[in-house]
Scaffold this active site. Structure first.
Site, short mmCIF file in Angstrom:
data_model
loop_
_atom_site.label_atom_id
_atom_site.label_comp_id
_atom_site.label_asym_id
_atom_site.label_seq_id
_atom_site.Cartn_x
_atom_site.Cartn_y
_atom_site.Cartn_z
N ARG A 27 0.82 -1.22 0.00
CA ARG A 27 0.00 0.00 0.00
C ARG A 27 0.85 1.26 0.00
O ARG A 27 0.35 2.36 -0.26
CB ARG A 27 -0.91 0.01 1.23
CG ARG A 27 -1.88 -1.14 1.28
CD ARG A 27 -2.68 -1.07 2.56
NE ARG A 27 -3.52 0.12 2.57
CZ ARG A 27 -4.75 0.17 2.12
NH1 ARG A 27 -5.31 -0.91 1.63
NH2 ARG A 27 -5.45 1.28 2.18
N TRP A 78 2.91 5.99 2.16
CA TRP A 78 2.99 6.57 0.82
C TRP A 78 2.84 8.07 1.05
O TRP A 78 1.76 8.55 1.41
CB TRP A 78 1.89 6.04 -0.08
CG TRP A 78 2.03 6.46 -1.51
CD1 TRP A 78 2.77 5.86 -2.47
CD2 TRP A 78 1.39 7.58 -2.14
NE1 TRP A 78 2.65 6.54 -3.66
CE2 TRP A 78 1.81 7.60 -3.48
CE3 TRP A 78 0.53 8.57 -1.70
CZ2 TRP A 78 1.39 8.56 -4.40
CZ3 TRP A 78 0.10 9.54 -2.60
CH2 TRP A 78 0.53 9.52 -3.94
N LYS A 500 1.62 -0.51 -18.14
CA LYS A 500 2.37 -1.56 -17.44
C LYS A 500 3.85 -1.29 -17.55
O LYS A 500 4.58 -1.37 -16.58
CB LYS A 500 2.08 -2.95 -18.03
CG LYS A 500 0.76 -3.58 -17.72
CD LYS A 500 0.57 -3.99 -16.28
CE LYS A 500 0.02 -2.86 -15.44
NZ LYS A 500 -1.40 -2.73 -15.29
N GLU A 503 5.02 1.97 -15.55
CA GLU A 503 4.92 2.00 -14.09
C GLU A 503 5.92 1.07 -13.40
O GLU A 503 6.34 1.35 -12.29
CB GLU A 503 3.49 1.72 -13.60
CG GLU A 503 3.00 0.31 -13.74
CD GLU A 503 1.61 0.11 -13.16
OE1 GLU A 503 1.26 0.75 -12.17
OE2 GLU A 503 0.87 -0.72 -13.72
O1 M6R Z 1 -7.97 -0.20 -7.26
P1 M6R Z 1 -8.26 0.47 -8.57
O2 M6R Z 1 -8.57 -0.47 -9.66
O3 M6R Z 1 -9.33 1.51 -8.42
O4 M6R Z 1 -6.93 1.22 -8.94
C1 M6R Z 1 -6.88 2.12 -10.01
C2 M6R Z 1 -5.45 2.47 -10.36
O5 M6R Z 1 -4.82 3.07 -9.27
C3 M6R Z 1 -4.66 1.22 -10.76
O6 M6R Z 1 -5.27 0.56 -11.82
C4 M6R Z 1 -3.23 1.61 -11.17
O7 M6R Z 1 -3.25 2.34 -12.35
C5 M6R Z 1 -2.36 0.36 -11.28
N1 M6R Z 1 -1.08 0.60 -10.69
C6 M6R Z 1 -2.14 -0.09 -12.66
O8 M6R Z 1 -1.32 -1.20 -12.74
#
Ligand code: M6R
Length: 623
Positions: A27, A78, A500, A503
């Protein structure tokens, strides 16, 4: 964003705190800290240890410390307010050293409160919004004690209730008071907090992963509820002190599902779990006649049948799943669909009504932007369906209906199996709407479902491309920039492939609509620059071939993702990765797999921390 854990029980708190933090580190991992309340001596004392960096730095620092206190709090951060350093790490202490607090979220009015507290003579050590809470609660505890709240924990509970009325923003907070050795007080508003009981201990955490070593029976605190934890049990009240109940549920996976099981990274394990995850998403969605039954949807079918429009809100990878779903819902159910980034949606005064179905997608079910967008839609009388992976999450509780993706725990920060299962769940929803609106014949629905049932097997076949991708990753890893393009359902996959890659590898990557290349992005093409083209069979394939030619003519090295049997593509692209033949709308579930693997292998070639990439967090509970 941050992970928080609290323990009060019969054993020394440090170990369960550190073990809990290890499960919550995904987290946030800018810094970590613990506070342990030791009441062995004549005067109870709070001992704090906190370090910038990952949890391992804190664990090393604590190696020779003998902390035996049985109540404590832990935090993995974070950073939002203040750089990630030792001082800004949590827990934070009040100036008198009596109160310690950990926090997940943002206190939006912290500057105003800080000015007031400074004016009252309080001093601050850190740049965080959290320290303001510690100081505010400490001053209120003093007041409550003066007013005669002497029973164990009662001054702290009173103070937290009063403080909560002054705090603006989203937060889950947990406090200990040096003078009340066995008590933890916690509160939440718009940020998750779950509670559990086991073996004479009470535990809190920001998500179920932190509780699973102790129990699978969980109580999620609801907004503005206060929890009082002692070794004897947990009491939940509202802000007025009236008894209240959180949301109780049992977690259907255990701690082993959240282990690497021999894989070098969680992300790789989760990529390989995708066939099973899709099988789970599809399990028991139809009756004996093959009619889709979504009992968990809890929405009146007549109401659903008469929806004029579907609005999808989501962030990041979930937004890309929403983009894919637009094609399926419009094509199968013949309802117009809008897809919007949740953080933009809520601030633009969208036109909504009770005849619009809002689909909020979030793997965690805790993304602040998506929760706010869903709340806004409900306030405008739209029905909200949540697509989420986390049972008991805020989104699941607050939506009118929920469709779980059942992907199992996803620990890697990069979403993989939750993305694929979101697409599959949304496809099921699309077919359900088509069935209700009679936009497809029953046999057409059944045929589509049968094609979807075959997906796990097809994903298994795609996974066989891993050695080829690992080899390609070695030659692509040196590129400063990787461009992805696609058309139709290939566009969201191009965007997802780019997300992907960037990040987890920090290589600059963007996904484009292939037809838009000539309107600007093609200027980025350099001799030898890698381009990934989504070029599977379908009505836009020949257009994509032309787009490949356009970038090849300018020196690009093209990797095409194409359909097995397409030998012609080899005349256009430098490298081809094949996926099995599928229905055009189902290709995203297959084509994203080589792109996930490409991101993963480039990141490992570059020596990146795949599961915990810099600056990111798995669950984004702040705006
Ligand atoms: O938990 P969520 O699906 O709402 O999260 C949304 C984005 O934070 C999440 O998809 C983020 O972009 C990921 N790190 C992508 O791999």
């Amino acid at each position: 964003m941050c992970g928080i854990i609290g323990y009060t029980g019969q054993q020394a708190a440090l170990r369960p705190l550190l073990e809990g933090l290890a499960t919550l580190e995904y987290r946030g991992y800018d810094s970590a800290g613990v506070v342990v309340l030791d009441d062995a001596g004549a005067t109870p004392a709070l001992t704090i240890a906190k370090r910038a960096g990952k949890l391992g730095v804190l664990v090393d620092a604590l190696r020779d410390q003998d902390l035996s206190g049985r109540t404590g709090l832990g935090h993995t951060r974070w950073a939002t307010h203040g750089v990630p350093n030792d001082v800004n790490a949590h827990p934070h202490l009040s100036g008198d050293g009596d109160i310690a607090v950990i926090h997940n979220g943002i206190i939006e009015n912290f500057a105003e409160l800080k000015a007031e507290l400074l004016g009252a003579g309080r001093t601050f050590m850190s740049d965080t919004d959290t320290e303001v809470v510690a100081q505010l609660v400490a001053s209120l505890v003093e007041q409550c004690r003066r007013d005669g709240n002497e029973a164990p924990g009662s001054a702290l509970v009173q103070a937290v209730r009063i403080a909560a009325r002054r705090l603006e923003g989203a937060f889950s907070l947990a406090f200990v008071d040096r003078r009340d050795p066995d008590v933890i007080v916690a509160i939440r508003r718009e940020a998750p907090l779950v509670l559990g009981r086991a073996d004479g201990a009470s535990i809190l955490a920001s998500d179920v992963a932190g509780l699973l070593a102790h129990t699978r029976d969980v109580e999620a605190l609801l907004n503005d509820q206060v929890a009082i934890l002692t070794p004897q049990g947990v009491t939940v009240t509202d802000l007025e002190g009236n008894p209240a109940d959180g949301h109780r549920f049992t977690v259907d996976w255990d701690i082993h599902a959240a282990e690497k099981q021999g894989y070098s990274h969680f992300m790789l394990k989760e990529i390989h779990e995708q066939p099973g995850a899709v099988r789970e998403t599809l399990r028991a969605r139809t009756d004996a006649e093959g009619i889709i039954v979504l009992d968990e949807l809890r929405l009146d079918p007549t109401e659903l049948r008469h929806m004029d429009k579907v609005v999808i809100v989501a962030c990041g990878t979930s937004f890309h799943a929403g983009m894919v779903a637009k094609y399926a819902i419009e094509h199968w159910a013949r309802i117009p669909v809008e897809v919007e980034i949740a953080s933009e949606f809520r601030y633009r005064d969208p036109i909504l009504s009770s005849r619009m179905l809002v689909v909020a997608i979030s793997q965690s079910g805790e993304t602040a932007d998506t929760l706010a967008a869903a709340a806004h839609a409900r306030a405008q009388h739209s029905r909200v369906v949540a697509i989420t992976n986390v049972v008991g999450s805020s989104l699941a509780r607050e939506a009118d209906a929920v469709l779980y993706t059942r992907a199992g725990p996803e620990i890697g920060v990069a979403a993989t199996k939750t993305f694929i299962t979101q697409i599959v769940a949304l496809d099921v929803l699309a077919l359900y709407l088509a069935q209700l609106r009679r936009a497809l014949f029953p046999e057409e629905c059944r045929d589509q479902l049968a094609r979807m049932e075959a997906l796990p097997e097809l994903i298994e076949q795609v996974l066989d491309c891993e050695p080829q991708i690992a080899e390609l990753a070695r030659s692509f890893a040196g590129a400063g920039y990787v461009m992805f393009f696609g058309r139709h359902v290939g566009l969201p996959i191009a965007m997802e492939g780019a997300l992907k890659l960037k990040e987890i590898s920090y290589v600059h990557a963007e996904g484009f609509a292939a037809g838009e290349m000539k309107h600007g992005p093609i200027a980025l093409i350099d001799s030898g620059g890698p381009v990934v083209a989504l070029a599977t069979a379908g009505h836009v394939r020949t257009k994509i071939l032309s787009n490949i030619q356009q970038v090849k003519g300018r020196g690009a090295v093209v990797l095409a993702i194409a359909t097995e049997g397409d030998t012609e593509i080899k005349e256009h692209a430098d490298h081809v990765v094949y996926v099995p033949e599928a229905h055009e709308l189902l290709y995203p579930v297959l084509t994203v797999v080589p792109l996930q693997l490409l991101g993963y292998h480039i990141a490992t070639v570059l020596g990146r921390d795949v599961d915990q990439p810099r600056n990111l967090a798995k669950t984004v509970t702040v705006e």
